[in-house]
Design an enzyme around this catalytic site. Structure first.
Site, PDB file in Angstrom:
ATOM      1  N   ASP A 174       0.869  -1.411  -0.003  1.00 14.21           N
ATOM      2  CA  ASP A 174      -0.021  -0.015   0.000  1.00 14.21           C
ATOM      3  C   ASP A 174       0.942   1.217  -0.146  1.00 14.21           C
ATOM      4  O   ASP A 174       1.936   1.102   0.181  1.00 14.21           O
ATOM      5  CB  ASP A 174      -0.883   0.060   1.336  1.00 14.21           C
ATOM      6  CG  ASP A 174      -2.393   0.623   0.950  1.00 14.21           C
ATOM      7  OD1 ASP A 174      -2.405   1.516   0.169  1.00 14.21           O
ATOM      8  OD2 ASP A 174      -3.223   0.414   1.746  1.00 14.21           O
ATOM      9  N   ASP A 201     -11.116   2.184  -2.837  1.00  9.86           N
ATOM     10  CA  ASP A 201     -11.492   1.845  -1.692  1.00  9.86           C
ATOM     11  C   ASP A 201     -12.887   1.768  -1.804  1.00  9.86           C
ATOM     12  O   ASP A 201     -13.715   1.455  -0.535  1.00  9.86           O
ATOM     13  CB  ASP A 201     -10.724   2.744  -0.548  1.00  9.86           C
ATOM     14  CG  ASP A 201      -9.589   2.318  -0.045  1.00  9.86           C
ATOM     15  OD1 ASP A 201      -9.050   1.174  -0.272  1.00  9.86           O
ATOM     16  OD2 ASP A 201      -8.900   3.111   0.398  1.00  9.86           O
TER      17      ASP A 201
HETATM   18  C1  GLA Z   1      -5.797   1.726   2.147  1.00  6.55           C
HETATM   19  C2  GLA Z   1      -6.141   0.479   1.154  1.00  6.55           C
HETATM   20  C3  GLA Z   1      -7.396  -0.016   1.885  1.00  6.55           C
HETATM   21  C4  GLA Z   1      -6.786  -0.635   3.344  1.00  6.55           C
HETATM   22  C5  GLA Z   1      -6.393   0.357   4.156  1.00  6.55           C
HETATM   23  C6  GLA Z   1      -5.452   0.252   5.612  1.00  6.55           C
HETATM   24  O1  GLA Z   1      -6.957   2.698   2.342  1.00  6.55           O
HETATM   25  O2  GLA Z   1      -6.657   1.052  -0.107  1.00  6.55           O
HETATM   26  O3  GLA Z   1      -7.563  -1.315   1.390  1.00  6.55           O
HETATM   27  O4  GLA Z   1      -5.647  -1.548   3.023  1.00  6.55           O
HETATM   28  O5  GLA Z   1      -5.364   1.271   3.508  1.00  6.55           O
HETATM   29  O6  GLA Z   1      -5.238   1.103   6.107  1.00  6.55           O
END
Ligand code: GLA
Length: 749
Positions: free
Chosen positions: A479, A549
């Site tokens: 990420d 997301d």
């Molecule tokens: C980001 C990712 C999510 C999750 C969060 C965790 O927003 O896109 O899928 O992994 O971080 O903090």
């Protein structure tokens, strides 16, 4: 031979299966661009250009006293700057004497077998394509600043790639302030630009705008390829649609800031330039130094947008993605993020695994919150050590227990980031990008590590290596949850600060390369606050990227639709999440959620202990269905059957390349009473073949519908390809909450 040089005419022509691309060395040594479009055999296309005396467009010295040749009107392969071409330009610099001019003339060229690679940057590779490379060298005869224009040709795939290597062959120091990867002049036509804009949780929305005399810019200055724009743009004939018309695609293989500009000039010729972002950019070139730009993947389709997308889908899958999982089926996963957020223990994770395994789910992914003091998003980033208050049994034992239940194990990391509240920051505050004397800009309470510094990368590599070598981890979600600000490196001198953002990306690639080389069996899924780094650079290391997301299937439709113009479904991370949805509060059936997520890498992101027995049964069926149609979905040709948000339903299709089967997907987005009858015309079938129709899923589309609202049943179990493609399949009235169905067509004769 797909690259042909003709000495008599000075033309260098590139042929792909359906397109031709041509440049020509003029008698004065200019590198003129003469053509890119449908394939044309054996012509010198410079006849297209008539030279006139254009008042106010000056003339270079070589042509004196003629007033008929001007750089300001000539179609050029890679224009210089400051010497009489006033249009948008791919390069700008400061010479050692303070002048800004760069004026290129042809020096020579080379044609080679195989595909070039670029030092320090990912680029496409030859996958048994018999690719060829062309390098055309142009130079400024005064300063000796030289540009090697590099082209990769994938004839059968209708792809031409481009990159540039700028070399300072002079004696003094040169400061590059813009170094784009390409310039393309299209001397005729009226064009639209299709670009993919968005925001967090709403990425890659499709927008189509006419190009005009205003310079249009698409880009990101965020240090990531961004949620807000994608480094993929289509320039399409104003009449072009899915199945008709000319269109050009340009995709940058780069994960940092980028810029694409388009300008229709005074004589209605269109120029496009694309490369890495030049805001805050400068690059110091001492004598003998070189700078390599990222690659642009170009494709031309003379038969509409669908064909262009197919070209990109194939190319990304085969020539960008790498490693064990490039084409292999990836495990169907369950991710605990939306199930627990930060609030979990080892027992909770084991409970999820217990519930997930009997459903057919194949891997559990432990998301954010397993390390350091990471109990919220305010602390812990940087401390990649297991938090044994949460995972009391230890990570190794947790994984063993999960594996014993028949599930693989994957884990989340966000290596490029640090919280001020972390051991790492307390020890190495200078590792974060911050400007001396300024309070930093924080996003989600985190700062960005200086990935250009080898010691930062070594620390991160050490932590990741430790994790992967000591634990049976088969997947990593990588990420990166913020845009970059305060791009200042404590380790770089004052006159090199303009290099920080690009060096960051070079550092990132070096680290990803090290990890994928040393742990080739680990599947990496890219992520950046959802899809802020959905680009071919990241796809070179991770064959899938979390698309957004936003897991609401109805909102996902336009995200996946926009993404599909450039990227195959095998790259789109998509999960079935809980209902009501956590981002929008919308209720949808598990069936509809499944159909949308299946048009991606497919997985789950919910707490299975909260599911009804009926939903659990449905999940079992979905997994069987996905596996059954896996090959068709991931490797078939993808057809957009509706233009997004133009109707009360969305439809898309996967068709086998040989026309032997197809899978239709329909989601009703705005159920209406008494609707008009819609006929969905399928694509990619064989005209005179007969197809058997499996419509068993249709019952879900009309579930709960009172009998008087149902049509008299018409038994249609077989139809010809001709009927399905020309007349179509009649869509029944939808009933309920965003109902959806899949329908399978199998060629029987
Ligand atoms: C980001 C990712 C999510 C999750 C969060 C965790 O927003 O896109 O899928 O992994 O971080 O903090």
């Amino acid at each position: 031979m797909s690259i042909i040089y003709k000495k008599e005419s000075g033309t260098i022509t590139i042929h792909t299966k359906n397109s031709s691309y041509q440049m020509r060395v003029t008698p004065h040594g200019f590198l003129q661009h003469t053509y890119y479009g449908r394939r044309i055999e054996d012509e010198n296309m410079s006849y297209l250009f008539l030279n006139y005396d254009r008042a106010c467009s000056g003339n270079p010295d070589e042509v004196y006293p003629s007033r008929k040749i001007s750089l300001d009107t000539m179609a050029q392969e890679y224009p210089g700057y400051g010497v009489g071409d006033y249009r948008i330009h791919p390069i700008s610099l400061r010479n050692s004497d303070g002048s800004r001019a760069v004026d290129f003339r042809y020096v020579g060229h080379e044609i080679k077998e195989g595909k070039y690679s670029i030092d320090g940057l990912p680029s496409s590779y030859d996958d048994g394509d018999g690719a060829e490379t062309l390098i055309v060298t142009i130079t400024d005869r005064v300063t000796k600043v030289t540009a090697e224009l590099i082209y990769g040709v994938f004839e059968e795939k209708d792809i031409i790639t481009r990159a540039v290597r700028v070399v300072n062959n002079g004696k003094g120091t040169v400061k590059l302030t813009r170094a784009f990867s390409m310039s393309l002049d299209i001397p005729y036509g009226k064009w639209d630009m299709i670009h993919f804009h968005g925001k967090h949780a709403f990425e890659r929305q499709t927008e189509r705008e006419p190009l005009g005399h205003l310079v249009k810019t698409v880009g990101s200055a965020r240090g990531t390829s961004s949620h807000q724009e994608n480094p993929f743009v289509i320039v399409a004939d104003r009449n072009a649609c899915e199945d008709f018309g000319e269109c050009y695609g340009m995709m940058l293989v780069y994960s940092g800031g980028f810029k694409l500009q388009a300008e229709v000039d005074q004589f209605d010729s269109t120029r496009l330039v694309m490369g890495l972002q030049d805001e805050q950019f400068s690059w110091h070139l001492d004598a003998g130094d070189a700078f390599s730009t990222p690659e642009v993947i170009m494709s031309f389709s003379g038969s509409g947008l669908t064909k262009l997308s197919h070209n990109y889908h194939k190319f990304i899958r085969n020539n960008i993605c790498r490693g064990k999982y490039k084409l292999a089926r990836r495990p169907i996963l369950i991710n605990n993020w939306e199930a627990t957020y930060f609030d979990f223990t080892d027992e909770k994770l084991l409970q999820i695994a217990d519930e997930a395994a009997p459903l057919g789910i194949e891997m559990l992914v432990l998301d954010d919150g397993w390390f350091g003091e990471r109990n919220s998003d305010n602390a812990g980033l940087g401390d990649w050590f297991v938090n044994e208050k949460k995972i009391k049994c230890g990570l190794k034992s947790l994984i063993e227990q999960i594996n014993a239940k028949g599930l693989k194990f994957g884990i989340w990391i966000e290596p490029e980031m640090v919280n001020e509240d972390s051991e790492l920051y307390r020890k190495h505050p200078d590792w974060a990008l911050t400007i001396p004397g300024r309070r930093p800009n924080r996003t989600r309470n985190q700062l960005v590590l200086d990935m250009a510094r080898p010691e930062v990368r070594d620390y991160l590599y050490g932590r990741i290596e430790d994790l992967l070598s000591n634990n049976h981890i088969e997947y990593v979600k990588w990420d990166m949850n913020r845009s970059i600000a305060d791009a200042y490196s404590a380790s770089a001198p004052e006159d090199r600060q303009g290099e920080v953002l690009h060096r960051y990306i070079l550092g990132l690639y070096e680290l990803m390369d090290r990890i994928t080389t040393n742990f080739p069996d680990v599947l990496i899924e890219g992520c950046s606050g959802g899809g802020a780094r959905f680009d071919a650079g990241i796809l070179s290391y991770s064959p899938q990227i979390w698309c957004s997301d936003d897991t609401d299937p109805i909102k996902r439709l336009s995200i996946q639709y926009g993404t599909s113009f450039g990227y195959p479904v095998s790259t789109m991370g998509a999960h079935v999440s809980a209902s009501p949805n956590h981002q929008t509060g919308r209720d949808t059936t598990i069936h509809t959620r499944g159909i949308v997520a299946m048009s991606g890498t497919f997985g789950y992101e919910l707490d299975p202990s909260k599911l009804s027995d009926q939903d659990k049964e449905e999940i079992k069926e979905q997994i069987v269905q996905f596996k059954k149609h896996y090959d068709l979905i991931q490797n078939g040709l993808y057809y957009r059957l509706t233009e997004i948000k133009k109707d009360y339903y969305e439809a898309w299709e996967f068709a086998a390349e040989d026309g032997s089967e197809a899978l239709l997907n329909v989601v009703a987005t705005d159920v209406q009473p008494n609707p008009a009858l819609m006929h969905i015309r399928l694509k990619g079938l064989e005209s005179d073949a007969v197809y058997e129709i499996d419509d068993s899923d249709l019952k879900k589309y009309t579930e709960g519908c009172p009998p008087y609202l149902l049509a008299d049943s018409v038994e249609v179990k077989r139809l010809t390809g001709d009927a399905l493609m020309n007349a179509g399949y009649t869509l029944p009235w939808a009933f309920g909450t965003y109902p959806a169905f899949q329908m399978h067509f199998k060629k029987v004769k």
